[in-house]
Write a protein that holds these residues in place. Structure first.
Motif, PDB file in Angstrom:
ATOM      1  N   LEU A 256     -30.990 -26.133 -20.647  1.00 20.46           N
ATOM      2  CA  LEU A 256     -31.146 -25.881 -19.225  1.00 20.46           C
ATOM      3  C   LEU A 256     -30.180 -26.843 -18.447  1.00 20.46           C
ATOM      4  O   LEU A 256     -30.168 -27.968 -18.291  1.00 20.46           O
ATOM      5  CB  LEU A 256     -32.667 -26.329 -18.488  1.00 20.46           C
TER       6      LEU A 256
ATOM      7  N   GLN B 177     -31.341 -21.400 -14.028  1.00 20.25           N
ATOM      8  CA  GLN B 177     -32.023 -20.699 -14.941  1.00 20.25           C
ATOM      9  C   GLN B 177     -33.446 -20.578 -15.157  1.00 20.25           C
ATOM     10  O   GLN B 177     -33.765 -19.794 -16.003  1.00 20.25           O
ATOM     11  CB  GLN B 177     -31.328 -21.531 -16.236  1.00 20.25           C
TER      12      GLN B 177
ATOM     13  N   LYS C 194     -26.974 -11.851 -19.103  1.00 21.62           N
ATOM     14  CA  LYS C 194     -28.220 -12.612 -18.573  1.00 21.62           C
ATOM     15  C   LYS C 194     -29.324 -12.056 -19.019  1.00 21.62           C
ATOM     16  O   LYS C 194     -30.313 -12.704 -19.265  1.00 21.62           O
ATOM     17  CB  LYS C 194     -27.944 -12.108 -16.973  1.00 21.62           C
TER      18      LYS C 194
ATOM     19  N   ARG D 237     -33.702 -18.586 -18.640  1.00 22.10           N
ATOM     20  CA  ARG D 237     -32.491 -18.190 -19.209  1.00 22.10           C
ATOM     21  C   ARG D 237     -31.859 -19.253 -19.753  1.00 22.10           C
ATOM     22  O   ARG D 237     -31.542 -20.286 -19.149  1.00 22.10           O
ATOM     23  CB  ARG D 237     -31.456 -17.689 -18.047  1.00 22.10           C
ATOM     24  N   THR D 238     -31.501 -19.120 -21.148  1.00 16.47           N
ATOM     25  CA  THR D 238     -30.841 -20.126 -21.853  1.00 16.47           C
ATOM     26  C   THR D 238     -29.301 -20.376 -21.710  1.00 16.47           C
ATOM     27  O   THR D 238     -29.020 -21.556 -22.444  1.00 16.47           O
ATOM     28  CB  THR D 238     -31.328 -19.853 -23.632  1.00 16.47           C
ATOM     29  N   CYS D 239     -28.937 -19.687 -21.123  1.00 18.36           N
ATOM     30  CA  CYS D 239     -27.422 -19.788 -20.625  1.00 18.36           C
ATOM     31  C   CYS D 239     -27.206 -19.901 -19.031  1.00 18.36           C
ATOM     32  O   CYS D 239     -27.608 -19.076 -18.491  1.00 18.36           O
ATOM     33  CB  CYS D 239     -26.565 -18.847 -21.330  1.00 18.36           C
ATOM     34  N   SER D 240     -26.481 -20.658 -18.880  1.00 18.52           N
ATOM     35  CA  SER D 240     -26.184 -20.752 -17.312  1.00 18.52           C
ATOM     36  C   SER D 240     -25.211 -19.719 -16.857  1.00 18.52           C
ATOM     37  O   SER D 240     -24.728 -19.297 -17.623  1.00 18.52           O
ATOM     38  CB  SER D 240     -25.822 -22.231 -16.819  1.00 18.52           C
ATOM     39  N   ASN D 241     -25.192 -19.694 -15.599  1.00 21.86           N
ATOM     40  CA  ASN D 241     -23.880 -18.332 -15.271  1.00 21.86           C
ATOM     41  C   ASN D 241     -22.682 -18.903 -15.585  1.00 21.86           C
ATOM     42  O   ASN D 241     -21.872 -18.021 -16.071  1.00 21.86           O
ATOM     43  CB  ASN D 241     -24.175 -18.436 -13.823  1.00 21.86           C
TER      44      ASN D 241
ATOM     45  N   LYS E  69     -36.573 -19.064 -14.213  1.00 27.86           N
ATOM     46  CA  LYS E  69     -36.939 -17.711 -13.468  1.00 27.86           C
ATOM     47  C   LYS E  69     -38.253 -17.736 -12.899  1.00 27.86           C
ATOM     48  O   LYS E  69     -38.995 -18.810 -12.869  1.00 27.86           O
ATOM     49  CB  LYS E  69     -36.880 -16.571 -14.641  1.00 27.86           C
TER      50      LYS E  69
ATOM     51  N   THR F  68     -32.344 -14.164 -21.596  1.00 26.08           N
ATOM     52  CA  THR F  68     -33.471 -14.375 -20.273  1.00 26.08           C
ATOM     53  C   THR F  68     -34.707 -14.071 -21.200  1.00 26.08           C
ATOM     54  O   THR F  68     -34.888 -13.291 -21.682  1.00 26.08           O
ATOM     55  CB  THR F  68     -33.591 -13.581 -19.238  1.00 26.08           C
TER      56      THR F  68
END
Length: 190
Positions: free
Chosen positions: A155, A160, A71, A24-28, A162, A75
Motif C-alpha cells: 500500500l 489504493q 488496475k 489495489r496492490t499497485c499504485s497508479n 477501494k 484490484t
C-alpha cells in the motif's frame, strides 16, 4: 426484536461487502511505469507527421487500455486477498511463510473473516456483548492490516484503498453502534 434483526442484517451485509473491490496492490505510478513511455515508441528518424500522429494516438490508446487492465488485474476483493494469502500457497509450511511481509496483514484479514462468522453465530443467540467486542476487534484488525500493508510497501498510496474497505469499516461501526443500542435497551428492560 427489531434491533436484533437489524444487527443480523448488518452482519450479513458484511459478507456481501467483502465481495466489493477492497485493495489495489499497485499504485497508479507503479502501473504507469509498467507501460511504455511515448517518447520511447516514436521512431527517431524523420517520418511523416501524419504517420507520427497515428502512431502516437495508437500508442496512447494502447497505454490507456493497458493501464485500465492492470488496475483491474491488481484490484482484489476481501475474499480475493484471503485467497491470495492462504488458499493459493503451497502445502508445505516452513519459516519463509512467516518472514513474508504481507503474511501478517493477510492474517489480520482472515481474523476479520472468522470474527464476522462468530458475530453472525452469536447474533442468533443474542450475545450482544460478544458481538460488540468482536466488532471492535474487527476495526482494530482492519486498521492493523492496512498499516502492515503500508509497511510492506504493498500500500503506497491511500488511493489504493477501494470502496470495499471504507464500506466494511463503516458497516462495522454500524454493527458496534447497533450492539450498543441493543445492550442499552436490554439494561433498561431489566
Amino acid at each position: 426484536m427489531k434491533n436484533i434483526f437489524t444487527l443480523r442484517t448488518l452482519i450479513l451485509l458484511s459478507f456481501l461487502l467483502f465481495c466489493l473491490p477492497f485493495l489495489r496492490t499497485c499504485s497508479n505510478s507503479s502501473i504507469e511505469k509498467l507501460n511504455p513511455v511515448i517518447s520511447d515508441v516514436l521512431p527517431q528518424n524523420n517520418v511523416s507527421k501524419a504517420s507520427n500522429e497515428k502512431l502516437l494516438q495508437k500508442t496512447l490508446d494502447d497505454r490507456k487500455e493497458n493501464i485500465e487492465e492492470s488496475k483491474k488485474k491488481f484490484t482484489y476483493s476481501f475474499y480475493g486477498l484471503i485467497d491470495l494469502g492462504f488458499v493459493n500457497k503451497d502445502t508445505k509450511l516452513d519459516s519463509s511463510v512467516f518472514s513474508d511481509q504481507s503474511f501478517y496483514a493477510l492474517l489480520n484479514l482472515l481474523l476479520i473473516f472468522i470474527s464476522t462468522i462468530f458475530m453472525l453465530f452469536f447474533s442468533f443467540f443474542k450475545r450482544v456483548r460478544l458481538i460488540k467486542i468482536l466488532g471492535i476487534l474487527n476495526i482494530l484488525f482492519l486498521i492493523t492490516s492496512m498499516i502492515l500493508f503500508y509497511n510492506s510497501d504493498i500500500l503506497e498510496d491511500f488511493n489504493q484503498l477501494k470502496v470495499g474497505f471504507y464500506l466494511v469499516l463503516f458497516n462495522t461501526v454500524l454493527i458496534i453502534f447497533s450492539a450498543f443500542k441493543i445492550e442499552k435497551t436490554q439494561k433498561l428492560i431489566k
